[in-house]
Design a protein around this motif. Sequence first.
Motif, PDB file in Angstrom:
ATOM      1  N   SER A   9       0.819  -1.220   0.000  1.00  0.00           N
ATOM      2  CA  SER A   9       0.000   0.000   0.000  1.00  0.00           C
ATOM      3  C   SER A   9       0.851   1.269   0.000  1.00  0.00           C
ATOM      4  O   SER A   9       0.304   2.361   0.038  1.00  0.00           O
ATOM      5  CB  SER A   9      -0.933  -0.003   1.215  1.00  0.00           C
ATOM      6  OG  SER A   9      -0.193   0.205   2.404  1.00  0.00           O
ATOM      7  N   GLU A  50      -4.695 -16.109  -0.322  1.00  0.00           N
ATOM      8  CA  GLU A  50      -3.751 -15.239   0.392  1.00  0.00           C
ATOM      9  C   GLU A  50      -3.512 -15.744   1.812  1.00  0.00           C
ATOM     10  O   GLU A  50      -4.453 -15.983   2.566  1.00  0.00           O
ATOM     11  CB  GLU A  50      -4.274 -13.796   0.451  1.00  0.00           C
ATOM     12  CG  GLU A  50      -3.348 -12.880   1.253  1.00  0.00           C
ATOM     13  CD  GLU A  50      -3.658 -11.392   1.128  1.00  0.00           C
ATOM     14  OE1 GLU A  50      -4.561 -11.013   0.368  1.00  0.00           O
ATOM     15  OE2 GLU A  50      -2.971 -10.607   1.803  1.00  0.00           O
ATOM     16  N   GLY A  52      -6.044 -10.959   4.885  1.00  0.00           N
ATOM     17  CA  GLY A  52      -6.550 -10.539   3.580  1.00  0.00           C
ATOM     18  C   GLY A  52      -7.271  -9.203   3.587  1.00  0.00           C
ATOM     19  O   GLY A  52      -7.639  -8.691   2.546  1.00  0.00           O
ATOM     20  N   ILE A  53      -7.472  -8.626   4.768  1.00  0.00           N
ATOM     21  CA  ILE A  53      -8.127  -7.316   4.833  1.00  0.00           C
ATOM     22  C   ILE A  53      -7.135  -6.281   4.290  1.00  0.00           C
ATOM     23  O   ILE A  53      -6.034  -6.146   4.825  1.00  0.00           O
ATOM     24  CB  ILE A  53      -8.516  -6.973   6.283  1.00  0.00           C
ATOM     25  CG1 ILE A  53      -9.474  -8.027   6.823  1.00  0.00           C
ATOM     26  CG2 ILE A  53      -9.117  -5.576   6.361  1.00  0.00           C
ATOM     27  CD1 ILE A  53      -9.641  -7.992   8.325  1.00  0.00           C
ATOM     28  N   CYS A  54      -7.517  -5.606   3.240  1.00  0.00           N
ATOM     29  CA  CYS A  54      -6.588  -4.693   2.561  1.00  0.00           C
ATOM     30  C   CYS A  54      -5.299  -5.421   2.183  1.00  0.00           C
ATOM     31  O   CYS A  54      -4.214  -4.834   2.231  1.00  0.00           O
ATOM     32  CB  CYS A  54      -6.277  -3.464   3.411  1.00  0.00           C
ATOM     33  SG  CYS A  54      -7.708  -2.508   3.822  1.00  0.00           S
ATOM     34  N   SER A  80      -4.866  -9.586  -2.165  1.00  0.00           N
ATOM     35  CA  SER A  80      -6.033 -10.168  -2.837  1.00  0.00           C
ATOM     36  C   SER A  80      -7.168  -9.154  -2.938  1.00  0.00           C
ATOM     37  O   SER A  80      -7.960  -9.196  -3.885  1.00  0.00           O
ATOM     38  CB  SER A  80      -6.489 -11.440  -2.123  1.00  0.00           C
ATOM     39  OG  SER A  80      -6.909 -11.169  -0.803  1.00  0.00           O
ATOM     40  N   SER A  81      -7.260  -8.234  -1.973  1.00  0.00           N
ATOM     41  CA  SER A  81      -8.288  -7.180  -2.073  1.00  0.00           C
ATOM     42  C   SER A  81      -8.015  -6.324  -3.299  1.00  0.00           C
ATOM     43  O   SER A  81      -8.921  -5.965  -4.049  1.00  0.00           O
ATOM     44  CB  SER A  81      -8.262  -6.261  -0.851  1.00  0.00           C
ATOM     45  OG  SER A  81      -8.019  -6.948   0.329  1.00  0.00           O
ATOM     46  N   GLU A  82      -6.739  -5.983  -3.491  1.00  0.00           N
ATOM     47  CA  GLU A  82      -6.365  -5.124  -4.602  1.00  0.00           C
ATOM     48  C   GLU A  82      -6.602  -5.822  -5.941  1.00  0.00           C
ATOM     49  O   GLU A  82      -7.163  -5.238  -6.872  1.00  0.00           O
ATOM     50  CB  GLU A  82      -4.887  -4.708  -4.460  1.00  0.00           C
ATOM     51  CG  GLU A  82      -4.361  -3.832  -5.568  1.00  0.00           C
ATOM     52  CD  GLU A  82      -5.017  -2.462  -5.631  1.00  0.00           C
ATOM     53  OE1 GLU A  82      -5.637  -2.057  -4.627  1.00  0.00           O
ATOM     54  OE2 GLU A  82      -4.930  -1.815  -6.689  1.00  0.00           O
ATOM     55  N   ALA A 136      -8.632  -8.300  -6.548  1.00  0.00           N
ATOM     56  CA  ALA A 136     -10.077  -8.468  -6.753  1.00  0.00           C
ATOM     57  C   ALA A 136     -10.700  -7.159  -7.246  1.00  0.00           C
ATOM     58  O   ALA A 136     -11.524  -7.159  -8.175  1.00  0.00           O
ATOM     59  CB  ALA A 136     -10.741  -8.917  -5.455  1.00  0.00           C
ATOM     60  N   ALA A 137     -10.289  -6.058  -6.628  1.00  0.00           N
ATOM     61  CA  ALA A 137     -10.855  -4.760  -7.034  1.00  0.00           C
ATOM     62  C   ALA A 137     -10.494  -4.438  -8.477  1.00  0.00           C
ATOM     63  O   ALA A 137     -11.329  -3.969  -9.254  1.00  0.00           O
ATOM     64  CB  ALA A 137     -10.347  -3.661  -6.097  1.00  0.00           C
ATOM     65  N   ARG A 152     -12.242 -15.213  -2.473  1.00  0.00           N
ATOM     66  CA  ARG A 152     -10.930 -15.179  -1.817  1.00  0.00           C
ATOM     67  C   ARG A 152     -10.866 -16.245  -0.744  1.00  0.00           C
ATOM     68  O   ARG A 152     -11.833 -16.454  -0.016  1.00  0.00           O
ATOM     69  CB  ARG A 152     -10.677 -13.813  -1.173  1.00  0.00           C
ATOM     70  CG  ARG A 152     -10.641 -12.687  -2.178  1.00  0.00           C
ATOM     71  CD  ARG A 152     -10.021 -11.444  -1.583  1.00  0.00           C
ATOM     72  NE  ARG A 152     -10.827 -10.874  -0.521  1.00  0.00           N
ATOM     73  CZ  ARG A 152     -10.330 -10.128   0.472  1.00  0.00           C
ATOM     74  NH1 ARG A 152      -9.035  -9.891   0.552  1.00  0.00           N
ATOM     75  NH2 ARG A 152     -11.135  -9.632   1.390  1.00  0.00           N
ATOM     76  N   CYS A 187      -8.601 -16.764   2.441  1.00  0.00           N
ATOM     77  CA  CYS A 187      -7.596 -16.103   3.265  1.00  0.00           C
ATOM     78  C   CYS A 187      -7.626 -16.715   4.660  1.00  0.00           C
ATOM     79  O   CYS A 187      -8.469 -17.554   4.972  1.00  0.00           O
ATOM     80  CB  CYS A 187      -7.890 -14.598   3.381  1.00  0.00           C
ATOM     81  SG  CYS A 187      -8.050 -13.745   1.802  1.00  0.00           S
TER      82      CYS A 187
END
Lengths: 323, 320
Positions: free
Chosen positions: A139, A260, A264-266, A269-271, A273-274, A290, A292
């Motif tokens: 990030s 992941e 997996g919060i932020c 895999s979040s990125e 997926a987005a 996901r 995780c």
Amino acid sequence: MTIINYRKAIAEAIARSMREDPKVVFLGEDVALAGGAFKTTVGLREEFGPTRVFDTPISEQAIIGAAIGAAMRGLRPIAEIMFADFLGTCWDGIANHAAKIRYMTDGAYSVPIVIRAHGGAGLGFGAQHSQLYDGLAMSIPGLKVVVPSTPSDLIGLFQSAVRDPDPVLFIEHKALFDVKEEMPPEGHVVPLGKAQVVREGSDLTLVATGAMVPVALAAAELVQDRRIDCEVIDLRTLTPLDMHSVLRSVEKTSRLILVEEGPGICGWSSEVAARVADEGFWMLDAPIRRVCSPPTPTPFSESLESLWLPKAESVAAEIESYW
Amino acid sequence: MTANPHAHEHVLLQMLRIREFENRVQSLFSDGLVKGSTHLANGQEAVAVGMAFALHPGDPVLCTYRGHHHTIARGLPLESAFAEILGRATGCCGGKGGSMHLTDKSLALMGSYAIIGSHIPIAVGAAWASTLTHDGAVTCCIFGDGTTTIGSFHEALNLAAVWRLPIVFICENNLYSEYTAIGDVVPIEHPAADRAGAYGLDRIVIDGNDVEAVKEAVSLARERASAGRGPSLIEALTYRHGGHSRADPGDYRPREEVELWLSRDPISKYADRHEVSTQRLEQLGAEARDEVDRALRKALAAPAPAAEALLSNVWSEESS
């Protein structure tokens, strides 16, 4: 044919970069005379001597700061942080300085350092010695993040990391130390930002990194009997992120599961997926899923840690739920 | 500061340039022409000017967000400094750094750092590089008294001492750790010097408002570092004429204390010692003001950074 494991590949990778460029120096806790807490740096002090391989005090802020300052003066330092969890003690140097100095000086200074850290769960080290910090690192603009899953990739990616003019966080997964592979030839280089299709398939795309790559591959084997043909992608680097390879695969398979390690919060895999939802929505036949870890610290007890880590069986169950 | 009869006027002029620069910066912020914050060094000019005269060209200098005086003393052009503070394209960081981050690689000004203590390990790295490349440089790292309570100070001092690195640490002890009297938050009288022994270093306390004392102490420390005898830690006693930052009037300081230190002003002190007449001092002050005003006018006429600058230099151009 020479076989090398992931643990020894670390010293091999460092040695190759130091042979190539005399400006490369290496510092960290217990890395020189002891050969590293995990024996990942054995032989470097012997080969390169005390003017290039340095034991430091237990001072992560000083280690990272020294690497940054030396890089700004033209060296190419490699700094080891023994456990990725300890990045918490020197995050200031990494996030506020190494990653931002180039931008804040509008390009006058750059910070070509490689920060190596042993990360990951699965060895019973408990909550403060098992993290990857990969999503957090990802990030931060200005910081590259590399997560090799095989000995050969580790050696090749490391050469790119050391040659790279920007700061790189290089996270080596402790659970992969015994993974063996053929020793890559001299001059083997893997570019940053290029994912690898490690298994070709047509029905579904699995994306993983580090120790989750073998988990994803095992899951793909498990569902093969049900005639589900999975493609598995190892991202290899999180920054730069090779979305092109992911989207190309999703175009073919129309289904995507991200595996992941960690809550997996932020996370990465979040990125991913987005970005697929944004750029690849019309290619999808089903929702992105996901797999995780639960949103808890890494537990100590073997039975709990085993529940915490994504398993091939749980990934396979997720795959099967599509059909 | 030497046999040259005009040398002391040069020293005075350097301090006056900084003083006038800071006064203009204060006005810019008060007039709302610049956002963010600024941390002025009025009253601390002697530390910067003495340090700058003692160092050699090419010696790296790393300072803090209160760093206008150090960077100007080491040669940062006033126009470049103003333009940076105003966020203009012609600033020393292209407008992407600001008041707290004045930097100029061509002058080995390796940066002004705005996270307390963070630059000390980086300075140690710069000095470490000198031992590996044998470039003969001695790094100078400046910080405030409040920095002595943060961990990186101790990690960096320890590493510099154990590796005997060519570095001079200067603690500008202006008696306040931001808004809090340093005496209220450390159990010792001299926050830097009283800790020097813990790292095998000499206890050095000097009058930071005496530009000649600073020059002498830094010269000796530089010589020592250059001879391979390792780092020095100099505690220079000084005082902020104003508050911590632009929004702080500094009301928490006793009036008698402020008055005492105003009477020890480094510029008047130096002028008195060298018998510079009030009239001559005023002439020099006017000269400095003119130079500052010219620089400010040019900076104000400079353009804001182009929109493309938003995305540039996050990554090096070589990488994707």
